[in-house]
Design a protein around this motif. Structure first.
Motif, PDB file in Angstrom:
ATOM      1  N   GLU A  79       0.827  -1.215   0.000  1.00 30.80           N
ATOM      2  CA  GLU A  79       0.000   0.000   0.000  1.00 30.80           C
ATOM      3  C   GLU A  79       0.857   1.259   0.000  1.00 30.80           C
ATOM      4  N   HIS A  80       2.089   1.164   0.457  1.00 26.47           N
ATOM      5  CA  HIS A  80       2.976   2.321   0.519  1.00 26.47           C
ATOM      6  C   HIS A  80       3.666   2.616  -0.814  1.00 26.47           C
ATOM      7  N   LEU A  81       3.511   1.755  -1.788  1.00 25.48           N
ATOM      8  CA  LEU A  81       4.113   2.003  -3.099  1.00 25.48           C
ATOM      9  C   LEU A  81       3.580   3.282  -3.741  1.00 25.48           C
ATOM     10  N   VAL A  82       2.396   3.717  -3.348  1.00 28.59           N
ATOM     11  CA  VAL A  82       1.811   4.923  -3.949  1.00 28.59           C
ATOM     12  C   VAL A  82       2.333   6.207  -3.305  1.00 28.59           C
ATOM     13  N   ASP A 102      -6.087  -7.673  -5.618  1.00 31.34           N
ATOM     14  CA  ASP A 102      -6.281  -7.844  -4.184  1.00 31.34           C
ATOM     15  C   ASP A 102      -5.988  -6.575  -3.386  1.00 31.34           C
ATOM     16  N   ILE A 103      -5.054  -5.764  -3.868  1.00 24.44           N
ATOM     17  CA  ILE A 103      -4.651  -4.581  -3.086  1.00 24.44           C
ATOM     18  C   ILE A 103      -5.137  -3.267  -3.683  1.00 24.44           C
ATOM     19  N   GLN A 104      -5.923  -3.348  -4.720  1.00 23.32           N
ATOM     20  CA  GLN A 104      -6.427  -2.131  -5.366  1.00 23.32           C
ATOM     21  C   GLN A 104      -7.153  -1.235  -4.375  1.00 23.32           C
ATOM     22  N   GLY A 105      -7.933  -1.808  -3.492  1.00 22.85           N
ATOM     23  CA  GLY A 105      -8.642  -1.014  -2.486  1.00 22.85           C
ATOM     24  C   GLY A 105      -7.699  -0.282  -1.554  1.00 22.85           C
ATOM     25  N   LEU A 106      -6.551  -0.880  -1.254  1.00 24.90           N
ATOM     26  CA  LEU A 106      -5.545  -0.205  -0.422  1.00 24.90           C
ATOM     27  C   LEU A 106      -4.963   1.000  -1.154  1.00 24.90           C
ATOM     28  N   PHE A 107      -4.704   0.839  -2.451  1.00 28.39           N
ATOM     29  CA  PHE A 107      -4.214   1.970  -3.238  1.00 28.39           C
ATOM     30  C   PHE A 107      -5.239   3.103  -3.249  1.00 28.39           C
ATOM     31  N   GLU A 108      -6.495   2.737  -3.445  1.00 29.23           N
ATOM     32  CA  GLU A 108      -7.561   3.746  -3.460  1.00 29.23           C
ATOM     33  C   GLU A 108      -7.635   4.461  -2.111  1.00 29.23           C
ATOM     34  N   TRP A 109      -7.539   3.712  -1.036  1.00 31.88           N
ATOM     35  CA  TRP A 109      -7.590   4.297   0.301  1.00 31.88           C
ATOM     36  C   TRP A 109      -6.392   5.215   0.539  1.00 31.88           C
ATOM     37  N   MET A 110      -5.204   4.778   0.136  1.00 34.93           N
ATOM     38  CA  MET A 110      -3.997   5.589   0.341  1.00 34.93           C
ATOM     39  C   MET A 110      -4.033   6.871  -0.497  1.00 34.93           C
ATOM     40  N   LEU A 111      -4.677   6.811  -1.653  1.00 37.88           N
ATOM     41  CA  LEU A 111      -4.750   7.988  -2.538  1.00 37.88           C
ATOM     42  C   LEU A 111      -6.087   8.715  -2.399  1.00 37.88           C
ATOM     43  N   ASN A 112      -6.776   8.493  -1.304  1.00 39.28           N
ATOM     44  CA  ASN A 112      -8.084   9.088  -1.076  1.00 39.28           C
ATOM     45  C   ASN A 112      -8.066  10.606  -1.224  1.00 39.28           C
ATOM     46  N   GLU A 113      -6.984  11.232  -0.827  1.00 37.03           N
ATOM     47  CA  GLU A 113      -6.874  12.695  -0.906  1.00 37.03           C
ATOM     48  C   GLU A 113      -6.655  13.180  -2.339  1.00 37.03           C
ATOM     49  N   ASP A 114      -6.237  12.292  -3.227  1.00 37.28           N
ATOM     50  CA  ASP A 114      -5.936  12.663  -4.602  1.00 37.28           C
ATOM     51  C   ASP A 114      -6.535  11.631  -5.557  1.00 37.28           C
ATOM     52  N   LYS A 115      -7.830  11.722  -5.743  1.00 34.49           N
ATOM     53  CA  LYS A 115      -8.566  10.752  -6.570  1.00 34.49           C
ATOM     54  C   LYS A 115      -8.028  10.688  -7.997  1.00 34.49           C
ATOM     55  N   ARG A 117      -4.959  10.929  -9.038  1.00 32.44           N
ATOM     56  CA  ARG A 117      -3.778  10.058  -9.096  1.00 32.44           C
ATOM     57  C   ARG A 117      -4.204   8.592  -9.082  1.00 32.44           C
ATOM     58  N   TYR A 118      -5.213   8.279  -8.283  1.00 26.42           N
ATOM     59  CA  TYR A 118      -5.708   6.911  -8.243  1.00 26.42           C
ATOM     60  C   TYR A 118      -6.298   6.513  -9.593  1.00 26.42           C
ATOM     61  N   ILE A 119      -7.107   7.369 -10.170  1.00 33.18           N
ATOM     62  CA  ILE A 119      -7.722   7.080 -11.470  1.00 33.18           C
ATOM     63  C   ILE A 119      -6.641   6.882 -12.529  1.00 33.18           C
ATOM     64  N   LYS A 120      -5.634   7.743 -12.522  1.00 29.75           N
ATOM     65  CA  LYS A 120      -4.530   7.610 -13.484  1.00 29.75           C
ATOM     66  C   LYS A 120      -3.772   6.301 -13.278  1.00 29.75           C
ATOM     67  N   LEU A 121      -3.578   5.919 -12.015  1.00 32.84           N
ATOM     68  CA  LEU A 121      -2.897   4.654 -11.725  1.00 32.84           C
ATOM     69  C   LEU A 121      -3.668   3.490 -12.321  1.00 32.84           C
ATOM     70  N   VAL A 122      -4.954   3.426 -12.077  1.00 39.00           N
ATOM     71  CA  VAL A 122      -5.761   2.304 -12.581  1.00 39.00           C
ATOM     72  C   VAL A 122      -5.803   2.319 -14.106  1.00 39.00           C
ATOM     73  N   GLU A 123      -5.965   3.486 -14.702  1.00 38.56           N
ATOM     74  CA  GLU A 123      -5.987   3.572 -16.167  1.00 38.56           C
ATOM     75  C   GLU A 123      -4.665   3.103 -16.764  1.00 38.56           C
ATOM     76  N   GLU A 124      -3.554   3.535 -16.174  1.00 35.56           N
ATOM     77  CA  GLU A 124      -2.236   3.122 -16.678  1.00 35.56           C
ATOM     78  C   GLU A 124      -2.025   1.623 -16.447  1.00 35.56           C
ATOM     79  N   TYR A 125      -2.469   1.136 -15.298  1.00 34.75           N
ATOM     80  CA  TYR A 125      -2.342  -0.294 -15.021  1.00 34.75           C
ATOM     81  C   TYR A 125      -3.106  -1.106 -16.066  1.00 34.75           C
ATOM     82  N   ASN A 126      -4.322  -0.696 -16.328  1.00 37.67           N
ATOM     83  CA  ASN A 126      -5.138  -1.388 -17.326  1.00 37.67           C
ATOM     84  C   ASN A 126      -4.489  -1.327 -18.709  1.00 37.67           C
ATOM     85  N   ARG A 127      -3.945  -0.182 -19.068  1.00 37.75           N
ATOM     86  CA  ARG A 127      -3.309  -0.033 -20.382  1.00 37.75           C
ATOM     87  C   ARG A 127      -2.094  -0.952 -20.506  1.00 37.75           C
TER      88      ARG A 127
END
Length: 135
Positions: A79-82, A102-115, A117-127
């Motif tokens: 979760e600290h990778l973000v 499995d840990i996507q929810g942890l990333f979302e929680w850690m990036l809660n203050e910057d949605k 960045r989270y959206i970009k992470l998931v989009e890049e991961y998917n790409r």
């Protein structure tokens, strides 16, 4: 000797005299590895990155044998990778899809203050991984 200590000492020879005390837990090692992975990315040390990510994957895969170790790697390392830009950018390339799921929810929680960045992470991961994880 616990498996997590033995494997860590095999992978990280310079740690053979560290994390050997009864009071040391896997969490103390993971805090150390969090700093070490950032340094490995900044120095473009691919060998060190591979060792650390492989160790994290091994710990993650211990969920049937040791839920404690599985939880430790998720909340003590993954979760600290973000938190650092170098490791955040590496997630799509270094974290396998079954782990990301499995840990996507942890990333979302850690990036809660910057949605964004989270959206970009998931989009890049998917790409990068041809996955379709929801944002």
């Amino acid at each position: 000797m616990s498996a997590w200590r033995r494997i860590a000492q095999e992978l990280f020879y310079d740690l053979r005299f560290h994390f050997n005390h009864k009071d040391d837990s896997i969490y103390s090692l993971l805090v150390f590895l969090r700093d070490r992975i950032i340094e490995a990315h900044r120095n473009n040390d691919l060998s060190e990155q591979e060792k650390i990510y492989n160790y994290a994957e091994w710990c993650f895969n211990q969920y049937k044998r040791s839920p404690y170790m599985h939880n430790a790697i998720c909340v003590g390392f993954c979760e600290h990778l973000v938190e650092d830009e170098s490791t955040l950018q590496a997630i799509p390339y270094k974290v396998k899809p079954y782990i990301f799921k499995d840990i996507q929810g942890l990333f979302e929680w850690m990036l809660n203050e910057d949605k964004d960045r989270y959206i970009k992470l998931v989009e890049e991961y998917n790409r990068v991984n041809s996955t379709d994880f929801n944002r």
